[in-house]
Each structure stands twice: as C-alpha cells, then as structure tokens.
Design an enzyme around this catalytic site. Sequence first.
Site, short mmCIF file in Angstrom:
data_model
loop_
_atom_site.label_atom_id
_atom_site.label_comp_id
_atom_site.label_asym_id
_atom_site.label_seq_id
_atom_site.Cartn_x
_atom_site.Cartn_y
_atom_site.Cartn_z
CG ASN A 6 -1.76 1.21 1.37
OD1 ASN A 6 -1.81 2.03 0.47
ND2 ASN A 6 -2.42 1.36 2.52
CG PHE A 7 2.94 2.47 -3.55
CD1 PHE A 7 3.49 1.35 -2.97
CD2 PHE A 7 3.21 2.74 -4.90
CE1 PHE A 7 4.29 0.48 -3.72
CE2 PHE A 7 4.02 1.90 -5.65
CZ PHE A 7 4.55 0.76 -5.07
CG HIS A 88 -5.86 2.01 5.51
ND1 HIS A 88 -5.35 2.94 6.39
CD2 HIS A 88 -4.87 1.12 5.28
CE1 HIS A 88 -4.09 2.61 6.66
NE2 HIS A 88 -3.78 1.51 6.00
CD GLU A 90 -2.69 5.54 6.83
OE1 GLU A 90 -2.75 5.48 5.59
OE2 GLU A 90 -1.71 5.10 7.48
CD GLU A 157 -3.21 -2.22 7.56
OE1 GLU A 157 -2.08 -2.41 7.10
OE2 GLU A 157 -3.93 -1.27 7.21
P1 13P Z 1 3.25 0.49 7.70
O1 13P Z 1 3.76 -0.77 7.07
O2 13P Z 1 3.96 1.74 7.24
O3 13P Z 1 3.18 0.39 9.19
O4 13P Z 1 1.73 0.70 7.20
C1 13P Z 1 0.85 -0.35 7.31
C2 13P Z 1 -0.39 0.01 6.58
O5 13P Z 1 -1.13 0.89 6.98
C3 13P Z 1 -0.67 -0.70 5.33
O6 13P Z 1 -1.97 -0.44 4.89
#
Ligand code: 13P
Length: 230
Positions: A6-7, A88, A90, A157
């Site tokens: 996931n960029f 997600h 975020e 996550e």
């Molecule tokens: P990181 O690998 O930077 O902790 O991010 C995980 C993530 O949110 C993938 O969707």
Amino acid sequence: MIYAANFKTNHTRQSTKNYIVELNEKLGVKKPEDSVYIFPPSSALDVYEGNFTLGTQNAYPAHNGAYTGEIGVEQLDEFGIKTILIGHSERREYMAETQEKVANKFSFFQEQGFEIIYCIGEPLAIREKGFESVMQYLLAQFDGIDINYDKLIVAYEPIWAIGTGRSATVEEISTTHRALKKAINDKPLLYGGSAKPENIKEITSITGVDGVLVGSASLDAGSFSEMVLS
Ligand code: 13P
C-alpha cells in the site's frame, strides 16, 4: 502467502513505473503459491505487466457522476482494476469514513464483483484496555459487512503499529488472528503494521496469518521483493 503493498500518498506515476520494472526483475523467482498486490496512488493507476494484481486504495461507490475529486468504477475499468482496499484506518480517521460509509462502499463494490481487502484495527487506547475490548472494537468494524463474501480478504492493522516501526508482538498477532479467523469464517487474514524485511518471517510463520499489508517497507521495490521472497 499474500504480500500487498500500500503506497498510500507516495510515489508518482513515473516512480511507480520504475518500481514495477524493478519488482518484476526481482520477483521472477517468486513461489507460485504466493500472490502479490500493488496499491499505488490513483494518479499512477495504469495497465502494468507483471506477476501481481493492481488494486486501488480507494474509490467512490458509483460508476461515474458528480463526485468532485473522486474516481468510480468507470475510471477503474479503464485499467481492468477489480481490487480495492476498503476501511483503512487512515480513511476512517482523516477522511471521516464512518462504519456506515465504509459498509455502503463495501456493499457497492461487492455488487460490482470486486475483490475487497477490508481493513480493521484498534487504536492504542483500546489495546491498553485489554483483549476483550480489542475484540469488541474489531468486531464492530464488521457491522454491515458481508463476511461471507467470497472475494473478501481481511487485513488486521492495529493503528498503533502503523508507520511507527513497532509491529505488534507475535503473541498479540497470534491471539488476535485466532479470534478473528473464527469471526470471519476462516477468510484470508492479513496482518499490517510495521511489517518489514527484518520481521517478515516471524510474522508469516504465525498460525492464522495468511499474508501482510505493507506500507513503509513496500515503498522500496528492493525491500518489498525481499519480503515476498523471504
Ligand atoms: P506500515 O507498514 O507503514 O506500518 O503501514 C501499514 C499500513 O497501513 C498498510 O496499509
């Protein structure tokens, strides 16, 4: 195993092209049972050749229409994209996607036959309250979600492990995945949160982990391919 990159809001169209060239060179020897997914930013969506599935990090639940700043199914169809990340943390936090919005998006893309990587995760304050609170919080993120959808992959996550460099412990991942696997009828379950070359073997060896969703460590094609080939 599933290895998904996931960029987020990183990489340009050009650097994504370069990345894919490098990844293809390095992944020539990938195990056939492993699958790789790449989620570049929307501006870098395109038709790419390679032994991976290209997905979108987000889309609006519509074919097309008056949704300024969004992309819909018509824009994804242009590149044959049939895989999407939904839920997600975020997007839940910064884009104020409520469980209701997330569930509506899920239903729409399910109807379109998309493969959905559905993300769930708890904040640190909930983790600190203990396992029961964690599970209660996580299970509430399945409200309105059809867990029997055959093209569903779930990604656990923990928010406190995302982008912090501090992955959840083997014990935390193991107990949470065991409980989640039961709740989702054994659907594929990925772990995400500071997965990197240094801890990938440890994470993928845990029972109940079917793969990883990687942010930071996926941005470099060398580091991500090292994880895939681990
Ligand atoms: P990181 O690998 O930077 O902790 O991010 C995980 C993530 O949110 C993938 O969707």
